[in-house]
Write a protein that holds these residues in place. Structure first.
Motif, PDB file in Angstrom:
ATOM      1  N   ALA A   1       0.807  -1.217   0.000  1.00 27.28           N
ATOM      2  CA  ALA A   1       0.000   0.000   0.000  1.00 27.28           C
ATOM      3  C   ALA A   1       0.843   1.272   0.000  1.00 27.28           C
ATOM      4  CB  ALA A   1      -0.921  -0.001   1.223  1.00 27.28           C
TER       5      ALA A   1
ATOM      6  N   ALA B   1      -6.674   2.951  -3.385  1.00 27.52           N
ATOM      7  CA  ALA B   1      -6.890   3.143  -1.948  1.00 27.52           C
ATOM      8  C   ALA B   1      -7.292   1.846  -1.255  1.00 27.52           C
ATOM      9  CB  ALA B   1      -7.956   4.216  -1.721  1.00 27.52           C
ATOM     10  N   GLN B   2      -7.824   0.885  -2.014  1.00 24.46           N
ATOM     11  CA  GLN B   2      -8.226  -0.392  -1.426  1.00 24.46           C
ATOM     12  C   GLN B   2      -7.025  -1.110  -0.806  1.00 24.46           C
ATOM     13  OE1 GLN B   2     -11.343  -1.653  -1.020  1.00 24.46           O
ATOM     14  NE2 GLN B   2     -10.413  -3.379   0.079  1.00 24.46           N
TER      15      GLN B   2
ATOM     16  N   TRP C   1      -4.769   0.143   1.038  1.00 28.83           N
ATOM     17  CA  TRP C   1      -4.692   0.562   2.441  1.00 28.83           C
ATOM     18  C   TRP C   1      -5.776  -0.114   3.269  1.00 28.83           C
ATOM     19  CZ3 TRP C   1      -0.483   2.365   4.286  1.00 28.83           C
ATOM     20  CH2 TRP C   1       0.344   3.209   3.551  1.00 28.83           C
ATOM     21  N   VAL C   2      -6.953  -0.291   2.687  1.00 33.31           N
ATOM     22  CA  VAL C   2      -8.043  -0.986   3.392  1.00 33.31           C
ATOM     23  C   VAL C   2      -7.648  -2.432   3.665  1.00 33.31           C
ATOM     24  CG1 VAL C   2     -10.451  -1.732   3.241  1.00 33.31           C
ATOM     25  CG2 VAL C   2      -9.784   0.529   2.383  1.00 33.31           C
TER      26      VAL C   2
ATOM     27  N   ALA D   1      -2.112   3.326   7.956  1.00 37.98           N
ATOM     28  CA  ALA D   1      -3.171   3.004   6.993  1.00 37.98           C
ATOM     29  C   ALA D   1      -4.445   3.807   7.261  1.00 37.98           C
ATOM     30  CB  ALA D   1      -3.465   1.507   7.041  1.00 37.98           C
ATOM     31  N   TYR D   2      -4.818   3.963   8.530  1.00 35.97           N
ATOM     32  CA  TYR D   2      -6.008   4.755   8.842  1.00 35.97           C
ATOM     33  C   TYR D   2      -5.815   6.215   8.441  1.00 35.97           C
ATOM     34  CZ  TYR D   2      -8.661   1.159  11.352  1.00 35.97           C
ATOM     35  OH  TYR D   2      -9.403   0.042  11.667  1.00 35.97           O
TER      36      TYR D   2
ATOM     37  N   GLU E   1      -3.985   7.285   5.956  1.00 34.57           N
ATOM     38  CA  GLU E   1      -4.056   7.357   4.492  1.00 34.57           C
ATOM     39  C   GLU E   1      -5.470   7.166   3.972  1.00 34.57           C
ATOM     40  OE1 GLU E   1      -1.594   8.432   2.741  1.00 34.57           O
ATOM     41  OE2 GLU E   1      -0.258   8.448   4.487  1.00 34.57           O
ATOM     42  N   THR E   2      -6.352   6.577   4.776  1.00 36.45           N
ATOM     43  CA  THR E   2      -7.758   6.421   4.374  1.00 36.45           C
ATOM     44  C   THR E   2      -8.643   7.460   5.046  1.00 36.45           C
ATOM     45  OG1 THR E   2      -8.023   4.716   6.086  1.00 36.45           O
ATOM     46  CG2 THR E   2      -7.571   3.967   3.842  1.00 36.45           C
ATOM     47  N   ASP E   3      -8.022   8.555   5.500  1.00 35.21           N
ATOM     48  CA  ASP E   3      -8.731   9.720   6.038  1.00 35.21           C
ATOM     49  C   ASP E   3      -9.556   9.409   7.280  1.00 35.21           C
ATOM     50  OD1 ASP E   3      -7.785  11.483   3.967  1.00 35.21           O
ATOM     51  OD2 ASP E   3      -9.173  10.463   2.611  1.00 35.21           O
ATOM     52  N   ASN E   4      -8.959   8.627   8.174  1.00 29.82           N
ATOM     53  CA  ASN E   4      -9.578   8.348   9.464  1.00 29.82           C
ATOM     54  C   ASN E   4      -8.558   8.703  10.554  1.00 29.82           C
ATOM     55  OD1 ASN E   4     -10.813   7.338  11.769  1.00 29.82           O
ATOM     56  ND2 ASN E   4     -11.487   5.436  10.789  1.00 29.82           N
TER      57      ASN E   4
ATOM     58  N   LYS F   1      -3.559  15.592   7.842  1.00 33.31           N
ATOM     59  CA  LYS F   1      -3.072  14.343   7.256  1.00 33.31           C
ATOM     60  C   LYS F   1      -1.569  14.364   7.017  1.00 33.31           C
ATOM     61  CE  LYS F   1      -4.208  11.068   3.558  1.00 33.31           C
ATOM     62  NZ  LYS F   1      -5.136  10.795   2.422  1.00 33.31           N
TER      63      LYS F   1
END
Length: 576
Positions: free
Chosen positions: A226, A252-253, A255-256, A447-448, A450-453, A478
């Protein structure tokens, strides 16, 4: 990879495996694997070969560690091989009987993989093992092969995929697989290993793979997949075979997928007695986690317990009395600046070229203000090692013979590393940690974010940060949070052979300007008219650029040996 390359692996490695004579004077695959004893001997050989990846016993770079070319330490004496990397980088041409000027031996990877396949393909011959025990051994071998391919993936990108113990009659012309196919191969092997492995072992078998280790392999593979080096529409350099060094798209998946895999590790760990050690005693907690064999924070370690081996001498500054006062493995100021003060704020160190030297008392005061992880991992000059407080083996000694490696110039730096030896006393070996629980919290934080959390990112980041005795971090921007997470990786995994790879796969914007390349700064000390390095001899200190490290974008990945490229089967990584 044509016959000359893999044929060697298919013959020489087999001879090494089968050099245990029996009573008849002949040893074959059948005799080695006919009993549990033979299987367990071959099993141990496979573990050592596979898990030693990148460490001294694996035939990798001198000194058994990467800090000298990772910005974590000076590069050692000028005659050592590390200085070659510092001055001119990596090349596919050989030197010193090695297949390439590289911190990895490309061929050793496939030698280790073949050993695992030999065990996997022959364990059924043991007449005194039941099918359940044989199935576990097969799962272990798949896990070890996955681990070795994980290292290849991180170092080279896509590589040749070997699926059996090759013989001279096999087609040995195996090209590099795409990056995606290599990742899929790792994940498939890790999943198969997970299915067959146990969740725990009797204490006498500590160190063998568990399901948690299989999950950890998968999590690390997906985290690196990722990161920006691979997860990009454009490769880091143009290549005739882009698919072996890039996914050729940002998704982006990925990173998920990394989040799910790292969460799975922590869920498993919580069920089977593994956790980050946190008793509100940060020096002891972190020191225990990084130094005590078989502690609850380490999912897998390299168990190479050979006291006195050269591998350990380059980590243990107390192994030879005055060694830590005269060898050139000091901590650069570039890396020192990562550490926090114990109150969570940034320490203020002199900058390169600062006009006035500071009194040595200022150095001591600032060192004593640093966070527990620094004090567990480093021994500042003239101070006793905090990692073995009160132990005479680890007290400061007057050198009395600085010679040409005196207190200033390249090498001494801000401190000398003491990591892996917390409360070790006279024990000069340690078990190199390969997977520690904080890795999965920091991977989740990364990872969170990079996924905007940012909330979940901070929650996982602070698990590690607060264990170090530091106040919780805040801030949800971020870009800023990304840098904070990367800083935590640097501190927590100092000397654990992570930074060399992490900063490459992050594609840090300043990687060539004070991280892996560019000006390297070290603290300098004034000791007027004395070669006796007693504490009272030091009068002041300052910061100075002591050398410039080479960097070129081709070094994001390692070169494949030119001898293999010349056979016309493998494509080289770009720039070499």
């Amino acid at each position: 990879m044509m016959a000359a390359g893999l044929l060697f692996l298919a013959t020489a490695c087999q001879k090494e495996f089968l050099q245990k004579p029996d009573t008849t004077g002949t040893t074959t695959v059948e005799t080695v694997f006919s009993t549990r004893v033979g299987v367990e001997s071959a099993l141990a050989n496979a573990y050592r070969s596979s898990l030693g990846q990148g460490l001294w016993p694996d035939g990798s770079i001198n000194n058994g560690t990467l800090p000298g070319i990772s910005g974590e330490a000076s590069y050692g004496e000028s005659w050592m091989s590390l200085s070659i990397f510092i001055n001119s980088g990596f090349t596919p041409a050989g030197w010193d009987s090695r297949p390439a000027q590289s911190p990895d031996n490309f061929f050793t990877n496939f030698s280790a993989i073949r050993k695992c396949f030999i065990v996997l393909e022959n364990v059924d011959e043991a007449v005194d093992m039941d099918n359940a025990a044989k199935a576990i051994v097969k799962a272990e071998m798949k896990g070890l092969i996955a681990y070795r391919y994980l290292g290849l993936f991180i170092r080279y990108g896509g590589v040749p995929l070997v699926t059996k113990a090759l013989e001279s009659t096999d087609d040995l012309n195996i090209p590099r697989a795409s990056l995606q196919s290599t990742l899929d191969h790792i994940l498939s092997l890790a999943n198969e290993a997970y299915t067959g492995l146990p969740d725990s072992w009797e204490s006498k078998y500590a160190g063998r793979l568990t399901r948690g280790a299989a999950l950890a392999i998968k999590a690390r593979a997906l985290t690196f997949a990722a990161r920006p080096l691979f997860n990009s529409a454009e490769p880091y350099l143009a290549s005739p075979a882009d698919s072996v060094i890039s996914f050729k798209s940002y998704n982006a998946q990925r990173w998920v997928d990394a989040i799910q895999a790292n969460e799975a590790v922590l869920t498993w760990a919580g069920q089977f007695g593994y956790a980050m050690i946190d008793t509100d005693n940060p020096l002891d907690d972190y020191g225990t986690a990084t130094s005590l064999p078989n502690n609850a924070e380490v999912l897998l370690a390299f168990k190479y317990n050979v006291p006195g081996d050269k591998f350990f001498r380059f980590y243990n500054p107390a192994v030879n009395g005055e060694r830590y006062l005269i060898d050139n493995y000091g901590l650069p100021t570039n890396f020192l600046e990562n550490y926090y003060k114990a109150d969570g704020t940034d320490q203020q160190w002199p900058g390169a070229g600062e006009s006035n030297a500071r009194p040595f008392s200022d150095y001591l005061a600032r060192m004593n203000q640093l966070e527990p992880r620094f004090l567990a991992d480093n021994m500042p000059h003239t101070m006793d090692a905090r990692n073995n407080a009160g132990d005479n083996t680890w007290t400061y000694r007057v050198a009395g013979k600085g010679g040409n490696k005196g207190p200033s110039g390249r090498g001494r730096g801000a401190a000398v590393a003491t990591k892996f030896y917390y409360k070790a006393g006279t024990r000069n070996w340690f078990e190199f940690p390969l997977f520690r629980i904080p890795e999965f919290y920091l991977s989740l934080a990364e990872a969170y974010n990079e996924t905007d959390n940012p909330g979940a990112a901070l929650q996982n980041l602070n698990k590690v940060h607060e264990r170090a005795g530091l106040p919780a971090l805040a801030g949800t921007d971020k870009q800023a949070l990304r840098k904070t997470i990367q800083r935590e990786w640097a501190i927590e995994f100092f000397y654990e052979n992570r930074r060399f790879f992490d900063v490459r796969h992050w594609k840090l914007e300043n990687i060539g300007n004070g991280v892996l390349g560019g000006p390297v700064r070290e603290l300098q000390f004034t000791i007027p008219g004395s070669d006796n390095l007693s504490a009272s001899s030091y009068t002041n200190y300052y910061d100075q650029v002591v050398y410039t490290a080479y960097w070129d974008p081709k070094m994001f990945l390692l070169p494949i040996p030119q001898a293999e490229i010349d056979k016309g089967i493998l494509v080289q990584n770009p720039g070499y």
